[in-house]
Write a protein that holds these residues in place. Sequence first.
Motif, PDB file in Angstrom:
ATOM      1  N   LYS A  37      43.707  34.722  30.744  1.00 13.72           N
ATOM      2  CA  LYS A  37      44.874  35.401  31.324  1.00 13.72           C
ATOM      3  C   LYS A  37      44.446  36.663  32.056  1.00 13.72           C
ATOM      4  O   LYS A  37      44.909  36.930  33.173  1.00 13.72           O
ATOM      5  CB  LYS A  37      45.894  35.742  30.242  1.00 13.72           C
ATOM      6  N   MET A  38      43.551  37.431  31.454  1.00 16.18           N
ATOM      7  CA  MET A  38      43.088  38.671  32.076  1.00 16.18           C
ATOM      8  C   MET A  38      42.402  38.374  33.413  1.00 16.18           C
ATOM      9  O   MET A  38      42.687  39.023  34.425  1.00 16.18           O
ATOM     10  CB  MET A  38      42.123  39.395  31.129  1.00 16.18           C
ATOM     11  N   ARG A  39      41.520  37.383  33.439  1.00 14.19           N
ATOM     12  CA  ARG A  39      40.804  37.044  34.677  1.00 14.19           C
ATOM     13  C   ARG A  39      41.771  36.505  35.729  1.00 14.19           C
ATOM     14  O   ARG A  39      41.644  36.806  36.918  1.00 14.19           O
ATOM     15  CB  ARG A  39      39.709  36.024  34.384  1.00 14.19           C
ATOM     16  N   THR A  40      42.727  35.687  35.296  1.00 13.39           N
ATOM     17  CA  THR A  40      43.707  35.148  36.230  1.00 13.39           C
ATOM     18  C   THR A  40      44.564  36.266  36.815  1.00 13.39           C
ATOM     19  O   THR A  40      44.822  36.288  38.021  1.00 13.39           O
ATOM     20  CB  THR A  40      44.595  34.104  35.532  1.00 13.39           C
ATOM     21  N   GLU A  45      46.178  39.564  41.358  1.00 16.20           N
ATOM     22  CA  GLU A  45      46.406  40.877  41.963  1.00 16.20           C
ATOM     23  C   GLU A  45      45.535  41.087  43.193  1.00 16.20           C
ATOM     24  O   GLU A  45      46.001  41.556  44.224  1.00 16.20           O
ATOM     25  CB  GLU A  45      46.142  41.975  40.942  1.00 16.20           C
ATOM     26  N   SER A  46      44.271  40.725  43.100  1.00 12.49           N
ATOM     27  CA  SER A  46      43.358  41.010  44.209  1.00 12.49           C
ATOM     28  C   SER A  46      43.469  40.002  45.355  1.00 12.49           C
ATOM     29  O   SER A  46      43.221  40.350  46.503  1.00 12.49           O
ATOM     30  CB  SER A  46      41.919  41.078  43.711  1.00 12.49           C
ATOM     31  N   LEU A  47      43.849  38.740  45.046  1.00 15.13           N
ATOM     32  CA  LEU A  47      43.884  37.704  46.081  1.00 15.13           C
ATOM     33  C   LEU A  47      45.293  37.249  46.441  1.00 15.13           C
ATOM     34  O   LEU A  47      45.471  36.472  47.374  1.00 15.13           O
ATOM     35  CB  LEU A  47      43.069  36.484  45.633  1.00 15.13           C
ATOM     36  N   GLY A  48      46.280  37.677  45.676  1.00 14.33           N
ATOM     37  CA  GLY A  48      47.654  37.269  45.944  1.00 14.33           C
ATOM     38  C   GLY A  48      47.865  35.778  45.731  1.00 14.33           C
ATOM     39  O   GLY A  48      48.367  35.074  46.605  1.00 14.33           O
ATOM     40  N   THR A  50      49.304  32.176  44.570  1.00 13.77           N
ATOM     41  CA  THR A  50      50.637  31.612  44.391  1.00 13.77           C
ATOM     42  C   THR A  50      50.789  31.161  42.947  1.00 13.77           C
ATOM     43  O   THR A  50      49.806  31.123  42.185  1.00 13.77           O
ATOM     44  CB  THR A  50      50.845  30.393  45.325  1.00 13.77           C
ATOM     45  N   ASP A  51      52.014  30.778  42.568  1.00 12.97           N
ATOM     46  CA  ASP A  51      52.242  30.312  41.192  1.00 12.97           C
ATOM     47  C   ASP A  51      51.400  29.080  40.877  1.00 12.97           C
ATOM     48  O   ASP A  51      50.829  28.966  39.786  1.00 12.97           O
ATOM     49  CB  ASP A  51      53.724  30.004  40.974  1.00 12.97           C
ATOM     50  N   GLU A  52      51.310  28.162  41.830  1.00  8.26           N
ATOM     51  CA  GLU A  52      50.519  26.945  41.624  1.00  8.26           C
ATOM     52  C   GLU A  52      49.033  27.294  41.479  1.00  8.26           C
ATOM     53  O   GLU A  52      48.337  26.767  40.615  1.00  8.26           O
ATOM     54  CB  GLU A  52      50.736  25.965  42.783  1.00  8.26           C
ATOM     55  N   GLN A  53      48.543  28.202  42.319  1.00  6.16           N
ATOM     56  CA  GLN A  53      47.154  28.628  42.234  1.00  6.16           C
ATOM     57  C   GLN A  53      46.885  29.326  40.904  1.00  6.16           C
ATOM     58  O   GLN A  53      45.834  29.134  40.303  1.00  6.16           O
ATOM     59  CB  GLN A  53      46.813  29.565  43.393  1.00  6.16           C
ATOM     60  N   GLN A  54      47.843  30.128  40.448  1.00  6.23           N
ATOM     61  CA  GLN A  54      47.680  30.825  39.171  1.00  6.23           C
ATOM     62  C   GLN A  54      47.496  29.826  38.034  1.00  6.23           C
ATOM     63  O   GLN A  54      46.639  30.017  37.171  1.00  6.23           O
ATOM     64  CB  GLN A  54      48.893  31.709  38.883  1.00  6.23           C
ATOM     65  N   LYS A  55      48.282  28.766  38.024  1.00  8.04           N
ATOM     66  CA  LYS A  55      48.172  27.743  36.974  1.00  8.04           C
ATOM     67  C   LYS A  55      46.798  27.092  37.009  1.00  8.04           C
ATOM     68  O   LYS A  55      46.160  26.885  35.964  1.00  8.04           O
ATOM     69  CB  LYS A  55      49.268  26.689  37.128  1.00  8.04           C
ATOM     70  N   GLN A  56      46.339  26.755  38.210  1.00  6.09           N
ATOM     71  CA  GLN A  56      45.040  26.097  38.345  1.00  6.09           C
ATOM     72  C   GLN A  56      43.892  27.036  37.967  1.00  6.09           C
ATOM     73  O   GLN A  56      42.953  26.635  37.277  1.00  6.09           O
ATOM     74  CB  GLN A  56      44.854  25.584  39.767  1.00  6.09           C
ATOM     75  N   VAL A  57      43.990  28.276  38.412  1.00  7.96           N
ATOM     76  CA  VAL A  57      42.948  29.259  38.106  1.00  7.96           C
ATOM     77  C   VAL A  57      42.935  29.553  36.611  1.00  7.96           C
ATOM     78  O   VAL A  57      41.870  29.683  36.000  1.00  7.96           O
ATOM     79  CB  VAL A  57      43.142  30.548  38.944  1.00  7.96           C
ATOM     80  N   TYR A  58      44.122  29.642  35.992  1.00  6.58           N
ATOM     81  CA  TYR A  58      44.194  29.882  34.547  1.00  6.58           C
ATOM     82  C   TYR A  58      43.509  28.741  33.798  1.00  6.58           C
ATOM     83  O   TYR A  58      42.734  28.976  32.870  1.00  6.58           O
ATOM     84  CB  TYR A  58      45.646  30.024  34.078  1.00  6.58           C
ATOM     85  N   ALA A  59      43.789  27.492  34.197  1.00  2.72           N
ATOM     86  CA  ALA A  59      43.165  26.342  33.532  1.00  2.72           C
ATOM     87  C   ALA A  59      41.642  26.415  33.656  1.00  2.72           C
ATOM     88  O   ALA A  59      40.913  26.162  32.694  1.00  2.72           O
ATOM     89  CB  ALA A  59      43.696  25.038  34.126  1.00  2.72           C
ATOM     90  N   LEU A  60      41.171  26.760  34.861  1.00  4.55           N
ATOM     91  CA  LEU A  60      39.731  26.885  35.080  1.00  4.55           C
ATOM     92  C   LEU A  60      39.145  28.008  34.228  1.00  4.55           C
ATOM     93  O   LEU A  60      38.119  27.834  33.569  1.00  4.55           O
ATOM     94  CB  LEU A  60      39.456  27.152  36.562  1.00  4.55           C
ATOM     95  N   ASN A  61      39.802  29.158  34.222  1.00  2.00           N
ATOM     96  CA  ASN A  61      39.319  30.298  33.433  1.00  2.00           C
ATOM     97  C   ASN A  61      39.349  30.007  31.945  1.00  2.00           C
ATOM     98  O   ASN A  61      38.458  30.427  31.207  1.00  2.00           O
ATOM     99  CB  ASN A  61      40.143  31.555  33.741  1.00  2.00           C
TER     100      ASN A  61
END
Length: 138
Positions: A37-40, A45-48, A50-61
Amino acid sequence: MRIVAFITLLISTITLSAFGQEHQRHRKPRSAEEIAKMRTDQLTESLGLTDEQQKQVYALNLERAEKMKTAREDRTARGAEIREEMKADRERLNKILTEEQREMLKKQQVDRAEKFKARQEARKDGQFRGSRSRSQDQ
C-alpha cells in the motif's frame, strides 16, 4: 565559556544520535500489505495513477513484498541451520582433538579474528591491499 559551550554541544550531539539509533532498532516490521500500500500510494502520488492502474500496481507490489518477506525468512532460517551445523561440527572436532590441540586451535581462531578485524579497520581508514587504490581501478 567556549569550552562549556563546546562540551554542551558535544553531549547534545551524542545524546541525539543515541536516541536516533535506538528508534531504528525498535522499529516494527511492516506487513506485506502495508508495504504494498505504501509503495502504491507513493507511485500514485508521483505518477498520477488511475484507479485501475492502482489496483494492478498494488497487486504487483503485494506479490513482490511477499516474495521479499519469504526470502528474508528463508535466509534467516538457513543462517540458523548453518550455525547449528557449524556448532555440531566444532563439538565433533573437539572430541577428536587432544586438550593441547584444542588450545592451539583456539589460539589460531583468535589470531584469525584479530587479522580479520585489522583488515576491516584498514578498509575503513582507506587502506587497501595491493598497490592501487579504488579510484585507479575504475
